[in-house]
Design an enzyme around this catalytic site. Structure first.
Site, PDB file in Angstrom:
ATOM      1  N   HIS A 104      -6.622  -1.254  16.547  1.00  0.00           N
ATOM      2  CA  HIS A 104      -6.103   0.091  16.881  1.00  0.00           C
ATOM      3  C   HIS A 104      -4.715   0.328  16.270  1.00  0.00           C
ATOM      4  O   HIS A 104      -3.958   1.155  16.761  1.00  0.00           O
ATOM      5  CB  HIS A 104      -6.013   0.313  18.391  1.00  0.00           C
ATOM      6  CG  HIS A 104      -7.216  -0.142  19.156  1.00  0.00           C
ATOM      7  ND1 HIS A 104      -8.271   0.696  19.452  1.00  0.00           N
ATOM      8  CD2 HIS A 104      -7.552  -1.362  19.652  1.00  0.00           C
ATOM      9  CE1 HIS A 104      -9.193   0.017  20.126  1.00  0.00           C
ATOM     10  NE2 HIS A 104      -8.783  -1.225  20.242  1.00  0.00           N
ATOM     11  N   SER A 140      11.359   9.488  -6.368  1.00  0.00           N
ATOM     12  CA  SER A 140      11.359  10.899  -6.002  1.00  0.00           C
ATOM     13  C   SER A 140      12.430  11.596  -6.810  1.00  0.00           C
ATOM     14  O   SER A 140      13.502  11.030  -7.048  1.00  0.00           O
ATOM     15  CB  SER A 140      11.644  11.037  -4.504  1.00  0.00           C
ATOM     16  OG  SER A 140      12.206  12.308  -4.232  1.00  0.00           O
ATOM     17  N   LYS A 145      13.877   6.693  -2.550  1.00  0.00           N
ATOM     18  CA  LYS A 145      12.429   6.552  -2.369  1.00  0.00           C
ATOM     19  C   LYS A 145      11.781   5.610  -3.384  1.00  0.00           C
ATOM     20  O   LYS A 145      12.140   5.599  -4.559  1.00  0.00           O
ATOM     21  CB  LYS A 145      11.750   7.932  -2.491  1.00  0.00           C
ATOM     22  CG  LYS A 145      12.091   8.915  -1.387  1.00  0.00           C
ATOM     23  CD  LYS A 145      11.498   8.555  -0.026  1.00  0.00           C
ATOM     24  CE  LYS A 145      10.024   8.796   0.047  1.00  0.00           C
ATOM     25  NZ  LYS A 145       9.653  10.213   0.002  1.00  0.00           N
ATOM     26  N   GLU A 187      -1.912   5.627  -2.899  1.00  0.00           N
ATOM     27  CA  GLU A 187      -2.378   6.913  -2.355  1.00  0.00           C
ATOM     28  C   GLU A 187      -3.508   7.484  -3.210  1.00  0.00           C
ATOM     29  O   GLU A 187      -4.476   8.049  -2.692  1.00  0.00           O
ATOM     30  CB  GLU A 187      -1.211   7.903  -2.298  1.00  0.00           C
ATOM     31  CG  GLU A 187      -0.119   7.468  -1.318  1.00  0.00           C
ATOM     32  CD  GLU A 187       1.164   8.240  -1.535  1.00  0.00           C
ATOM     33  OE1 GLU A 187       1.293   9.333  -0.982  1.00  0.00           O
ATOM     34  OE2 GLU A 187       2.036   7.750  -2.282  1.00  0.00           O
TER      35      GLU A 187
END
Ligand code: ARG
Length: 462
Positions: free
Chosen positions: A160, A281, A287, A294
């Site tokens: 979970h 970024s 970043k 992704e």
């Protein structure tokens, strides 16, 4: 503008197709990717036609040589593809006629584009199964290297996405080796099943010419010819199995991609992706984005979409061939390209990533992750039934929570306040290192077990 009738099949037509008809009908824009398979299939067919006396040896020789010329034009980028000629089959044959003249017209004896496209596409998908298996093999090796390096590094195991029990980094990496091995197995199974040759089924019913389908099957590396001509030209199971295997494999890649996205976040810091596999970024200089992970996570959507799309194309088709089936190729091409790219990117990322041992160890001990070890100790040492031990441990967790500390930080007095029988020995099982070392059951997370699995897989992969 009215065009002239199709030179390959336009004998009974006075006029050519409407421009939009030509646009919707043509597949050359994408099936040019089948050029090599088409020419391999035609060369095998021509050799068989000569061996069975259906055409002369000299015609077959001219055809086979001419096809090599056409192939070199295509591979050299000098071939002029024509939409009016619809597809790769007619583009190749038409050019063959220009190159060798009259014998070209004999190539299509005892054959149809229906069995031609079926064999071309099978050959292409079969190659992609091999490519997928090789790509999976490389990724398995990258995971094995990670598992070997971190066989004993502790980290939280989750259910979970809540901290459950401590596990080892190596064990987590080896979980993906298992998944990928099954994926490779699915491609192998699909490849074995598709390895029957549909060439010679002709349009749908077979042919009256004395062809030798065993000869063409062998020449093209198939195990045998397909047994039913109707099935041969209407079956796209092989493409669907490839897409299904690809979907499951991509789903596995997507799950690890999701873990990488979580793990590389500032909140987790379990892994650092290398510069080669991170992006910056344009506005936030701090970043390091896991873009490849992704995108892998998103590729699965395309691949599964292709699987569903081809299922939908096929599900309503009465036997045998219908032009709907021309829509099989783009889906499979896109899925295959997406899968190969995702496998390569994942292999690069896994090979380059660095686990943050300290962050993993800190997180492993947080969240009362050794509560199960405590309950097991109560069963083993004090003879409590597991259900009661679970209850006592729950009270100890609540006590730690009230004190704002972890289980190993409770005093013996705190513990005895919950259950009088507890002794100082209990602290031995509350450490995460001891916890993972104790999980020696077959398939368990203990470093010893992980090392055995790494060795077994290395031996299997060779
Ligand atoms: N371009 C066609 C396809 O991809 C080839 C087969 C055409 N057969 C036919 N009977 N029109 O399916």
């Amino acid at each position: 503008m009215t065009q002239s009738a199709n030179q390959m099949w336009g004998g009974r037509f006075a006029a050519g197709p409407d421009a939009i008809m030509e646009a919707i009908n043509a597949s050359i824009g994408f099936d040019k990717r089948l050029a090599r398979q088409d020419i391999d299939g035609s060369r095998a067919h021509a050799a068989m036609l000569a061996a069975t006396g259906i055409i002369t040896d000299s015609d077959a020789e001219a055809i086979r040589e001419g096809l090599l010329t056409v192939l070199s034009e295509i591979e050299g980028g000098t071939f002029a593809f024509s939409t009016a000629l619809e597809d790769i089959h007619m583009n190749v044959e038409s050019r063959l006629k220009e190159v060798i003249g009259e014998p070209a017209g004999r190539l299509h004896t005892a054959r149809s584009r229906n069995d031609q496209v079926a064999v071309d596409f099978r050959l292409w998908v079969r190659d992609q199964c091999d490519a997928a298996i090789a790509g999976i093999d490389a990724l398995m090796r990258a995971f094995l290297d990670q598992a070997e390096a971190g066989a004993e590094w502790v980290m939280p195991g989750f259910t979970h996405l809540q901290t459950a029990q401590p596990v080892t980094w190596g064990h987590h990496m080896m979980a993906y080796v298992e998944m990928l091995a099954r994926d490779a197995g699915r491609f192998r199974d699909a490849r074995a099943r598709m390895n029957e040759c549909p060439l010679g089924a002709a349009a749908l019913a077979g042919t009256s010419f004395p062809i030798d389908r065993h000869m063409t099957a062998a020449a093209l590396g198939f195990d045998r010819p397909t047994a039913n001509s109707l099935d041969s030209v209407s079956d796209r199971d092989f493409a669907l199995e490839f897409l299904a295997a690809s979907s499951i494999c991509a789903m596995h890649l997507s799950r690890f991609a999701e873990e990488l996205v979580i793990w590389s976040s500032a909140q987790f810091r379990f892994v650092r992706l290398s510069d080669r596999w991170s992006t910056g970024s344009s506005i936030m200089p701090q970043k390091r984005n896991p873009d490849a992970a992704e995108l892998i996570r998103a590729k699965v959507a395309r691949i599964m979409g292709a699987n569903v799309a081809l299922m939908m194309v096929m599900k309503g088709l009465a036997l045998t061939y219908s032009k709907d089936m021309q829509e099989d190729k783009e889906q499979v091409f896109d899925a295959a390209d997406s899968l190969m790219l995702a496998l390569a990117a994942m292999t690069g990322m896994v090979g380059d990533m660095t686990a943050n041992r300290d962050a993993l160890a800190r997180a492993a001990g947080a969240g009362f992750s050794t509560a199960t070890d405590l309950a097991d100790w109560l069963v083993r040492t004090l003879g409590l039934p597991f259900r009661e031990a679970h209850h006592v441990t729950g009270s100890l967790v609540a006590a730690a929570e009230a004190k704002g500390c972890d289980l190993p930080d409770l005093t013996l007095a705190d513990m005895q306040g919950v259950h009088a029988g507890i002794t100082g020995d209990v602290f031995g099982v509350l450490g995460v290192e001891n916890s993972v070392r104790s999980r020696l059951s077959y398939g368990g997370t203990a470093p010893e077990r992980v090392r055995e699995q790494v060795a077994a897989w290395r031996a299997r992969l060779g």
